[in-house]
Design an enzyme around this catalytic site. Structure first.
Site, short mmCIF file in Angstrom:
data_model
loop_
_atom_site.label_atom_id
_atom_site.label_comp_id
_atom_site.label_asym_id
_atom_site.label_seq_id
_atom_site.Cartn_x
_atom_site.Cartn_y
_atom_site.Cartn_z
N GLU A 500 0.46 -0.95 -0.05
CA GLU A 500 -0.02 -0.53 -0.20
C GLU A 500 0.68 1.51 0.16
O GLU A 500 1.52 1.06 0.71
CB GLU A 500 -1.10 0.52 1.57
CG GLU A 500 -1.88 -1.18 0.88
CD GLU A 500 -2.03 -1.58 2.60
OE1 GLU A 500 -2.62 -0.55 3.63
OE2 GLU A 500 -2.71 -2.78 2.80
N SER A 530 -4.95 -4.77 -0.14
CA SER A 530 -5.19 -6.84 0.35
C SER A 530 -3.74 -7.22 1.27
O SER A 530 -3.63 -8.09 0.11
CB SER A 530 -5.38 -7.46 -1.13
OG SER A 530 -6.54 -6.58 -1.46
N GLU A 531 -3.67 -6.82 2.27
CA GLU A 531 -3.09 -7.46 3.23
C GLU A 531 -2.84 -8.89 2.88
O GLU A 531 -1.56 -9.89 2.41
CB GLU A 531 -2.97 -7.17 4.46
CG GLU A 531 -2.49 -5.33 4.98
CD GLU A 531 -4.10 -4.56 5.05
OE1 GLU A 531 -4.83 -5.24 4.43
OE2 GLU A 531 -3.38 -3.29 4.97
N ASP A 556 -0.05 -4.94 12.92
CA ASP A 556 -1.28 -5.24 13.47
C ASP A 556 -2.10 -5.47 11.70
O ASP A 556 -2.41 -6.53 11.91
CB ASP A 556 -2.00 -4.10 13.90
CG ASP A 556 -1.31 -2.84 14.68
OD1 ASP A 556 -1.45 -3.70 15.91
OD2 ASP A 556 -0.20 -2.79 14.58
N HIS A 598 -3.09 -0.61 15.94
CA HIS A 598 -2.19 0.36 15.56
C HIS A 598 -0.60 0.48 16.31
O HIS A 598 0.53 0.63 15.73
CB HIS A 598 -1.38 1.42 14.42
CG HIS A 598 -3.23 2.05 13.25
ND1 HIS A 598 -4.34 1.06 13.41
CD2 HIS A 598 -1.94 2.22 12.35
CE1 HIS A 598 -4.93 1.63 12.11
NE2 HIS A 598 -3.72 2.12 11.63
#
Ligand SMILES: Cc1ncc(C[n+]2csc(CCOP(=O)(O)OP(=O)(O)O)c2C)c(N)n1
Ligand SMILES: [Mg+2]
Length: 822
Positions: A500, A530-531, A556, A598
């Site tokens: 990203e 879209s990890e 995370d 996070h």
């Protein structure tokens, strides 16, 4: 966010309609006589033979699982066998026109696809090529088993080899295609274009996208097909894969030579069931699966429903869709209708479906109906058909007897030191460039704006007189990472980076600033959010022979890529029996200021899963050296980076961060301060807080600390730590990970075991509290700070004269917290 793609209000706000084009459904309609003229009558018989072999193979497994014997010969197979009896036409039709450069990826139910693709490859390859493959594959171990009673033609030998190799793999034998380490759900054979099958539903989807990406970026021949079940349409990673595969940029932004869609067919093998759940009518709402293509891009992914009970319809569909890919118009989505007569697994009593439904499908059994058609068209006689079936059964029976025999087909001895599995968990190679070629770049390295900017910076935190310089005037940790990465982009032509905000933004934390100017789109690009697909595609890219560098913006977010990190990235090298390499570097930044979702350090989770290398540098020198090692290795490395220290200059290495390439070995801790009274072992950014604690311990209490930076978590050499403890007899371990289950607890336990005789006190871990991460303003209540380290030293290791504990951490307090689970 490319600036040249302007988002115009007058267009976006204009009224109109989205027009869809009709999606073809079972449109194939061609007489077999015509096919006979097109494909040749022999090919039509071979198609029958291939389906018969698959049916025999699967029926044999069914009998073994149900009755513990086949043809009266007993065998207990304890592992899985998800059978595809009924689905043979879908597999054989698909494989019919594929070459070995066309790669298939599959699912837990892929025995049929393996055999179909293998039989098709054997038909296509010359005898010499077949012999070379069989002789070269794992030193010819599998060939030696089958060649003993070979009777003549090389192709016949190759068919024996294929059936035996697959079966021996399913039965966990060392001569199997993956040395028995893959098994039924993971068996594959790359020389025939058969790539990994996957026990995770939909798991192959994003991997296959990465494989197609590899072919596209590196201009390799062939296409990629992923066979996934209809129920996998409900899996998040499958959607991520579809989104990634249909990104506009392939057709709009990539340079001329790389413009075009991915050469990928997403083939939903639609047997209308998950295990017992029914996507159509129950668990999903698409009605007809092919509909899904309509939402994904303007081409509707060229979606189509195909009658997978008609082998000729399947061949026709793959032929047409392959042409779509070859003109750069992919990807394609197919909804191949089929049905499994067998249960989900042989023990399944089919309680979820009506017997009349199974009967109705059996009435149109694709093998029986195809035989009828052959006979009716005068292409085969009944006797000929029966002979093909008998021959198929004989082939399977022969392979069965060999595969169950422990003398002929032993299992690997996994109890001996240095056993097979130990050797294949990591591949441990040093590879400068994953393929020959000139890396594609857009400018001379020295002209790079960031390279020029860094040329004016100090390589060290200190000036010539030892005075500390302002951080802005020094090369920081993020710059050191950039230098390593840039260097590799000019060395390895297969290296690509994505994630990203990787391109125009310069990486979420500016590590990639300067890369955008240096690299064309196909080597550095933004992905969707879209990890799962970011990591999954990297796995596929690597399996095909490339080197990807991918990034998860925050540690995370690894939860979103859980399967891809923990089941795919980590396991394929070993599950392939050491055949495949996984040179993926996964950069993961660890936050601190953005609250509970996070700011967590999950390095322990990665360390817990076998098959991943895990590093966590804290200094620019180490970060660059470890990145160079990771990007020239052949193993998956999860590369943790703390956002707290991205701008940290080099304080330890004499001479600062070298400008050129150098390596820091993965697995070696490093002494950052020498001392004689107490060893402090840190992992990650706590190094700096540990050094502050060391200063206070020394200045106020006369405790001379030795500070060791772990740098790597897996692998890890305990030698230097034990050597230190041999002198200090005490050790404190600290990192920002929540203390419970932290990898430092494993290290502490290991140190207690290995160094029991050396220790005067227990190894003590100071981690973050077992809470959510609170606001940055109160972070010192959560993360370990020097005062926590001193408190722990005083309470558990060495009473400090005149010291009063600032925050209770004695045994009763620890027990109190444990009772509460906090
Ligand atoms: C992520 C995941 N969830 C659940 C399972 C258990 N499981 C194995 S196969 C299966 C059904 C899959 O259905 P489908 O994708 O249609 O493939 P089919 O079995 O019909 O070939 C399930 C739920 C799994 N292996 N992986
Ligand atoms: Mg299904």
């Amino acid at each position: 966010m490319p600036k040249n793609l302007m988002i115009r209000p007058e267009l976006e706000r204009a009224s109109g309609r989205i027009e869809f084009t009709p999606i073809p459904v079972n449109q194939y309609n061609r007489p077999l006589e015509v096919e006979s003229n097109r494909r040749g009558p022999d090919a039509l018989l071979r198609i029958y033979r291939d389906m018969a072999i698959i049916r025999s193979f699967e029926s044999m497994l069914n009998e073994v699982k149900l009755n513990g014997k086949f043809h009266g010969v007993e065998y207990s197979h304890r592992g899985p066998a998800h059978l595809s009896i009924g689905q043979e036409a879908a597999a054989v039709g698909q494989a019919f026109l594929l070459g070995v450069e066309d790669h298939i990826y599959g699912s837990h139910r892929s025995h049929g696809e393996i055999l179909a693709k293998g039989l098709s490859a054997i038909e296509r390859l010359e005898d010499d090529a077949l012999m070379e493959i069989m002789e070269g594959y794992f030193g010819g171990e599998c060939l030696r088993v089958v060649e003993k009673d070979a009777t003549g033609a090389v192709k016949d030998l190759a068919i024996d080899y294929l059936i035996y190799g697959a079966l021996a793999e399913i039965f966990g034998r060392e001569a199997g295609f993956n040395r028995g380490l893959g098994g039924s759900m993971h068996a594959f054979f790359p020389p025939f274009g058969i790539y990994p099958n996957n026990a995770i539903v939909g798991g192959s989807a994003d991997i296959a996208v990465g494989a197609a990406l590899f072919k596209h970026v590196n201009r390799r021949p062939g296409i990629v097909i992923v066979n996934i079940g209809d129920a996998s349409a409900g899996c998040g990673p499958v959607w991520e894969a579809l989104c990634f595969a249909t990104m506009d940029q392939f057709k709009r932004l990539w340079d001329e030579a790389h413009r075009g869609g991915l050469p990928l067919i997403v083939n939903f093998v639609n047997n209308f069931y998950g295990m017992g759940g029914q996507p159509v009518g129950e668990t999903m709402g698409f009605g007809m699966l092919a509909r899904l293509g309509a939402g994904l891009n303007a081409d509707q992914m060229h979606a189509e429903r195909v009658d997978g009970f008609n082998v000729m319809a399947v061949i026709d569909a793959f032929e047409r869709k392959k042409a779509v890919l070859e003109r750069g118009d992919g990807p394609v989505l197919l909804d191949t209708v089929t049905y499994r007569f067998s249960g989900h697994s042989p023990s399944d009593a089919s309680s979820y479906r009506d017997k009349t439904e199974i009967e109705a499908w059996k009435q149109v059994d694709p093998i029986v109906t195809y035989a009828d058609e052959l006979v009716q068209a005068g292409l085969a006689g009944r006797q000929q058909v029966r002979e093909l079936v008998s021959a198929a059964e004989a082939l399977v029976a022969k392979a069965y007897l060999k595969a169950i025999d422990l003398q002929i087909s032993p299992r690997a001895d996994l109890k001996k030191t240095g056993c097979l599995l130990e050797r294949v968990m990591f591949s441990g190679r040093k590879i400068e460039a994953m393929a020959p070629g000139i890396p594609e770049t857009l400018m001379e390295r020295r002209e790079n704006p960031r390279v020029r900017q860094l040329a004016g910076r100090s390589r060290s935190a200190f000036d010539g007189k030892g005075q500390r310089l302002p951080k802005g005037r020094c090369v920081g940790l993020r710059d050191a990472l950039f230098e390593a990465i840039l260097d590799r982009f000019y060395t390895d032509p297969t290296l690509i980076a994505y994630g990203e905000e990787n391109r125009d933004w310069g990486g979420a934390f500016a590590v990639y600033r300067g890369l955008t100017e240096a690299l064309p789109y196909h080597r550095l690009f933004n992905s969707p959010i879209s990890e799962g697909a970011i990591v999954g595609t990297s796995v596929g890219y690597a399996l095909e022979g490339g080197r990807p560098l991918v990034e998860l913006m925050y540690c995370d977010f690894m939860g979103r890529a859980g399967d891809e990190v923990f089941n795919q990235l980590s396991k394929w090298q070993a599950m392939s029996g050491g055949l495949l390499r996984m040179p993926v570097v996964l950069r993961v930044s660890v936050g601190s200021k953005y609250g509970a979702q996070h700011s967590q350090d999950w390095s322990s989770m990665c360390a817990h899963v076998p098959g991943l290398k895990v590093v966590y540098p804290a200094t620019p020198y180490d970060a660059k050296g470890l990145m160079c090692s990771a990007l020239t290795g052949s193993d998956p490395v999860v590369f943790f980076e703390s956002q707290r220290i991205y701008d940290m200059p080099e304080e330890f290495a004499p001479g600062g961060v070298p400008e050129g390439y150098y390596e820091v070995p993965i697995g070696e801790p490093d002494f950052k301060k020498r001392g004689k009274d107490l060893t402090i072992l840190t992992a990650g950014a706590t190094l700096y807080r540990a050094l502050e604690a060391a200063l206070e311990l020394e200045g106020k209490y006369g405790v001379d600390c030795e500070v060791i930076d772990a740098r790597s978590i897996v692998p890890f050499n305990y030698g230097p730590v034990l050597e230190s403890i041999g002198r200090t007899h005490k050790v404190l371990l600290t990192s920002d990970a929540c203390e419970r289950g932290s990898f430092l607890q494993t290290m502490a336990a290991r140190i207690a075991l290995l160094g029991f005789d050396l220790l005067d006190a227990p190894p003590v871990v100071v981690g973050a509290r077992n809470w959510i991460t609170p606001a940055d303003e109160v972070e010192d209540a959560f993360f370990p700070f020097p005062q926590d380290m001193l408190d722990a030293v005083h309470e558990h290791i060495l009473p400090l004269r005149g010291y009063s504990v600032r925050r209770a951490c004695d045994r009763s307090e620890l027990m109190r917290r444990d009772v509460l689970g906090v």
